[in-house]
Design a protein around this motif. Structure first.
Motif, PDB file in Angstrom:
ATOM      1  N   LEU A   1      30.770  28.701   8.479  1.00 44.09           N
ATOM      2  CA  LEU A   1      30.544  29.642   8.838  1.00 44.09           C
ATOM      3  C   LEU A   1      32.002  30.272   8.499  1.00 44.09           C
ATOM      4  CD1 LEU A   1      29.682  29.105  12.570  1.00 44.09           C
ATOM      5  CD2 LEU A   1      28.644  30.591  11.138  1.00 44.09           C
ATOM      6  N   GLU A   2      33.009  29.550   8.351  1.00 41.01           N
ATOM      7  CA  GLU A   2      34.261  30.212   8.021  1.00 41.01           C
ATOM      8  C   GLU A   2      34.268  30.598   6.243  1.00 41.01           C
ATOM      9  OE1 GLU A   2      38.995  28.479   7.652  1.00 41.01           O
ATOM     10  OE2 GLU A   2      37.624  27.232   8.618  1.00 41.01           O
ATOM     11  N   LYS A   3      33.532  29.732   5.653  1.00 39.02           N
ATOM     12  CA  LYS A   3      33.603  29.691   4.295  1.00 39.02           C
ATOM     13  C   LYS A   3      32.790  31.336   4.029  1.00 39.02           C
ATOM     14  CE  LYS A   3      33.055  29.012  -0.157  1.00 39.02           C
ATOM     15  NZ  LYS A   3      34.386  29.181  -0.984  1.00 39.02           N
ATOM     16  N   LEU A   4      31.993  31.564   4.774  1.00 35.13           N
ATOM     17  CA  LEU A   4      31.247  32.983   4.446  1.00 35.13           C
ATOM     18  C   LEU A   4      31.937  34.115   5.359  1.00 35.13           C
ATOM     19  CD1 LEU A   4      27.545  31.844   4.374  1.00 35.13           C
ATOM     20  CD2 LEU A   4      28.973  32.172   2.331  1.00 35.13           C
ATOM     21  N   GLN A   5      32.993  33.776   6.159  1.00 34.13           N
ATOM     22  CA  GLN A   5      33.757  34.585   6.804  1.00 34.13           C
ATOM     23  C   GLN A   5      32.903  35.239   7.922  1.00 34.13           C
ATOM     24  OE1 GLN A   5      35.257  37.250   3.699  1.00 34.13           O
ATOM     25  NE2 GLN A   5      36.427  35.845   2.886  1.00 34.13           N
ATOM     26  N   ILE A   6      32.299  34.500   8.576  1.00 31.70           N
ATOM     27  CA  ILE A   6      31.204  35.003   9.684  1.00 31.70           C
ATOM     28  C   ILE A   6      31.613  34.146  10.895  1.00 31.70           C
ATOM     29  CG2 ILE A   6      29.576  36.333   8.498  1.00 31.70           C
ATOM     30  CD1 ILE A   6      28.052  33.527   8.754  1.00 31.70           C
ATOM     31  N   ASN A   7      32.944  33.616  11.233  1.00 35.97           N
ATOM     32  CA  ASN A   7      33.281  33.149  12.378  1.00 35.97           C
ATOM     33  C   ASN A   7      32.750  33.766  13.541  1.00 35.97           C
ATOM     34  OD1 ASN A   7      35.018  32.799   9.972  1.00 35.97           O
ATOM     35  ND2 ASN A   7      35.754  30.810  10.748  1.00 35.97           N
ATOM     36  N   HIS A   8      33.235  34.854  13.497  1.00 35.38           N
ATOM     37  CA  HIS A   8      33.051  35.842  14.429  1.00 35.38           C
ATOM     38  C   HIS A   8      31.595  36.000  15.291  1.00 35.38           C
ATOM     39  CE1 HIS A   8      32.093  38.337  11.169  1.00 35.38           C
ATOM     40  NE2 HIS A   8      31.611  39.172  11.906  1.00 35.38           N
TER      41      HIS A   8
ATOM     42  N   THR B   1      18.810  36.502  16.577  1.00 36.55           N
ATOM     43  CA  THR B   1      17.977  37.409  16.656  1.00 36.55           C
ATOM     44  C   THR B   1      18.447  38.907  17.014  1.00 36.55           C
ATOM     45  OG1 THR B   1      17.215  36.953  19.039  1.00 36.55           O
ATOM     46  CG2 THR B   1      15.785  35.950  17.169  1.00 36.55           C
ATOM     47  N   GLN B   2      19.844  38.879  17.622  1.00 41.27           N
ATOM     48  CA  GLN B   2      20.250  39.997  17.887  1.00 41.27           C
ATOM     49  C   GLN B   2      21.338  40.335  16.785  1.00 41.27           C
ATOM     50  OE1 GLN B   2      22.259  39.457  21.878  1.00 41.27           O
ATOM     51  NE2 GLN B   2      20.199  39.148  22.536  1.00 41.27           N
ATOM     52  N   LEU B   3      21.462  39.997  15.903  1.00 43.13           N
ATOM     53  CA  LEU B   3      22.198  40.117  14.569  1.00 43.13           C
ATOM     54  C   LEU B   3      21.532  41.146  13.979  1.00 43.13           C
ATOM     55  CD1 LEU B   3      23.640  36.590  13.540  1.00 43.13           C
ATOM     56  CD2 LEU B   3      24.698  38.371  15.152  1.00 43.13           C
TER      57      LEU B   3
ATOM     58  N   PHE C   1      25.661  29.575  15.341  1.00 41.65           N
ATOM     59  CA  PHE C   1      25.983  28.345  15.189  1.00 41.65           C
ATOM     60  C   PHE C   1      25.073  27.197  15.146  1.00 41.65           C
ATOM     61  CE2 PHE C   1      27.683  24.222  16.676  1.00 41.65           C
ATOM     62  CZ  PHE C   1      28.708  24.000  15.756  1.00 41.65           C
ATOM     63  N   ASP C   2      24.070  27.221  16.111  1.00 43.02           N
ATOM     64  CA  ASP C   2      23.082  26.509  16.113  1.00 43.02           C
ATOM     65  C   ASP C   2      22.148  26.462  14.965  1.00 43.02           C
ATOM     66  OD1 ASP C   2      23.659  25.422  18.711  1.00 43.02           O
ATOM     67  OD2 ASP C   2      22.467  27.272  19.868  1.00 43.02           O
TER      68      ASP C   2
ATOM     69  N   GLY D   1      20.300  42.465   9.868  1.00 39.61           N
ATOM     70  CA  GLY D   1      19.744  41.963   8.708  1.00 39.61           C
ATOM     71  C   GLY D   1      20.673  41.336   7.791  1.00 39.61           C
ATOM     72  N   GLY D   2      21.818  42.022   7.725  1.00 40.44           N
ATOM     73  CA  GLY D   2      23.014  41.339   6.815  1.00 40.44           C
ATOM     74  C   GLY D   2      23.723  40.109   7.414  1.00 40.44           C
ATOM     75  N   GLU D   3      23.775  40.283   8.661  1.00 37.87           N
ATOM     76  CA  GLU D   3      24.508  39.066   9.414  1.00 37.87           C
ATOM     77  C   GLU D   3      23.651  38.184   9.397  1.00 37.87           C
ATOM     78  OE1 GLU D   3      27.663  41.814  12.189  1.00 37.87           O
ATOM     79  OE2 GLU D   3      25.126  41.230  12.885  1.00 37.87           O
ATOM     80  N   GLN D   4      22.095  38.379   9.788  1.00 38.88           N
ATOM     81  CA  GLN D   4      21.211  36.931   9.547  1.00 38.88           C
ATOM     82  C   GLN D   4      21.422  36.326   8.297  1.00 38.88           C
ATOM     83  OE1 GLN D   4      17.353  38.441  10.971  1.00 38.88           O
ATOM     84  NE2 GLN D   4      18.123  38.562  13.313  1.00 38.88           N
ATOM     85  N   GLN D   5      21.393  37.314   7.316  1.00 34.65           N
ATOM     86  CA  GLN D   5      21.095  36.672   5.991  1.00 34.65           C
ATOM     87  C   GLN D   5      22.366  35.681   5.589  1.00 34.65           C
ATOM     88  OE1 GLN D   5      18.909  35.858   4.473  1.00 34.65           O
ATOM     89  NE2 GLN D   5      18.409  36.945   2.354  1.00 34.65           N
ATOM     90  N   MET D   6      23.633  36.254   6.173  1.00 32.23           N
ATOM     91  CA  MET D   6      24.854  35.441   5.782  1.00 32.23           C
ATOM     92  C   MET D   6      24.419  34.131   6.700  1.00 32.23           C
ATOM     93  SD  MET D   6      26.922  36.607   3.708  1.00 32.23           S
ATOM     94  CE  MET D   6      27.965  38.067   3.151  1.00 32.23           C
ATOM     95  N   VAL D   7      24.037  34.020   8.026  1.00 31.53           N
ATOM     96  CA  VAL D   7      23.948  32.934   8.789  1.00 31.53           C
ATOM     97  C   VAL D   7      23.045  31.773   7.978  1.00 31.53           C
ATOM     98  CG1 VAL D   7      23.003  31.934  10.899  1.00 31.53           C
ATOM     99  CG2 VAL D   7      24.532  33.872  10.761  1.00 31.53           C
TER     100      VAL D   7
END
Length: 269
Positions: free
Chosen positions: A132-139, A146-148, A103-104, A150-156
């Motif tokens: 976050l909701e638009k990209l379906q990564i609210n969770h 840094t603990q995500l 989120f930050d 590679g795919g999750e980081q790119q979405m963020v």
């Protein structure tokens, strides 16, 4: 949410430009036009000038000759904050190392809309949550970046760019370091963002990504950017041989809905 009234009609142009570093030209006679609601893929081998083009569009590199215009008005004298309100950038390499939450990281995208020394307001936090909701990564909201994966980081990082509420999104090989499944997810999101009237310029080394986006294609080769055209016309076996010195078969296959899909298959000797 992402575009204000009238922004869906905006056009970004580079006109009669020479682009490069320290008066050394990398690209010459550059003329291109990007419109909101369209996707254009940029293909070319490493060192061809794709990064030079991006840095010039973002105001990081001064234009050696020519002009960059938004709706017919020059933006060469804009400040960085002005660029960031219109053009957002998704880099190829994710360099954040501090333990911020997802989120930050997305909230950082609101910096372009804040005055000096101001803190994000409730409005800015709402926009970050919407991205976050638009990209379906609210969770991922409270996960440490840094603990995500590679795919999750790119979405963020894409969500951070959206939080700038830009008109144009410049993406530097956004799927290059991802596994096959995450590449598909990123390209699917690119298609959805185009439907939100964002103008997208995306560099890729995979011609299949251009086919998946049903995008226009610009070829960067020999210090020139060729006139763009639809992917089915621009991505041919001859062009790929010329750019990459690789033998490739461009094939057509049937998709699930019986639509024709084009793909590139290497020809191995």
């Amino acid at each position: 949410m992402f575009l204000g009234k009238g922004k869906e009609m905006m056009k970004l142009e580079i006109r009669n430009a020479t682009l490069g570093y320290h008066n050394n030209a990398v690209l010459q006679d550059v003329n291109l036009e990007l419109s909101a609601g369209t996707t254009t893929c940029l293909i070319g081998r490493n060192g061809a000038g794709k990064t030079t083009l991006f840095k010039s569009l973002l105001g990081i590199l001064p234009v050696l000759k020519g002009d960059i215009l938004l709706d017919g008005k020059s933006i060469l004298r804009w400040k960085c904050r002005d660029y960031a309100r219109v053009i957002a950038y998704v880099p190829q390499v994710r360099t954040l190392t501090l333990p911020f939450t997802a989120f930050d990281v997305v909230l950082f995208g609101r910096t372009a809309h804040l005055s000096h020394f101001a803190s994000p307001a409730k409005h800015d936090r709402r926009i970050a949550d919407e991205c976050l909701e638009k990209l379906q990564i609210n969770h991922l909201r409270n996960r440490i970046f840094t603990q995500l994966s590679g795919g999750e980081q790119q979405m963020v990082i894409v969500a951070r760019a959206l939080a700038q509420q830009p008109v144009f999104l410049v993406m530097d090989e956004p799927a290059s370091s991802l596994d096959f499944g995450n590449q598909i997810k990123i390209i699917a999101q690119v298609n959805r963002l185009k439907d939100d009237s964002l103008g997208i310029l995306m560099a890729t080394h995979s011609p299949d990504h251009a086919f998946m986006c049903r995008a226009d294609v610009m070829v960067v080769h020999g210090g020139q950017i060729r006139k763009p055209g639809y992917c089915n016309r621009m991505i041919t076996e001859k062009v790929l041989k010329e750019i990459y010195d690789a033998d490739v078969c461009v094939c057509s296959v049937k998709g699930k809905s019986n639509e024709t899909i084009r793909t590139c298959v290497p020809v191995m000797s």
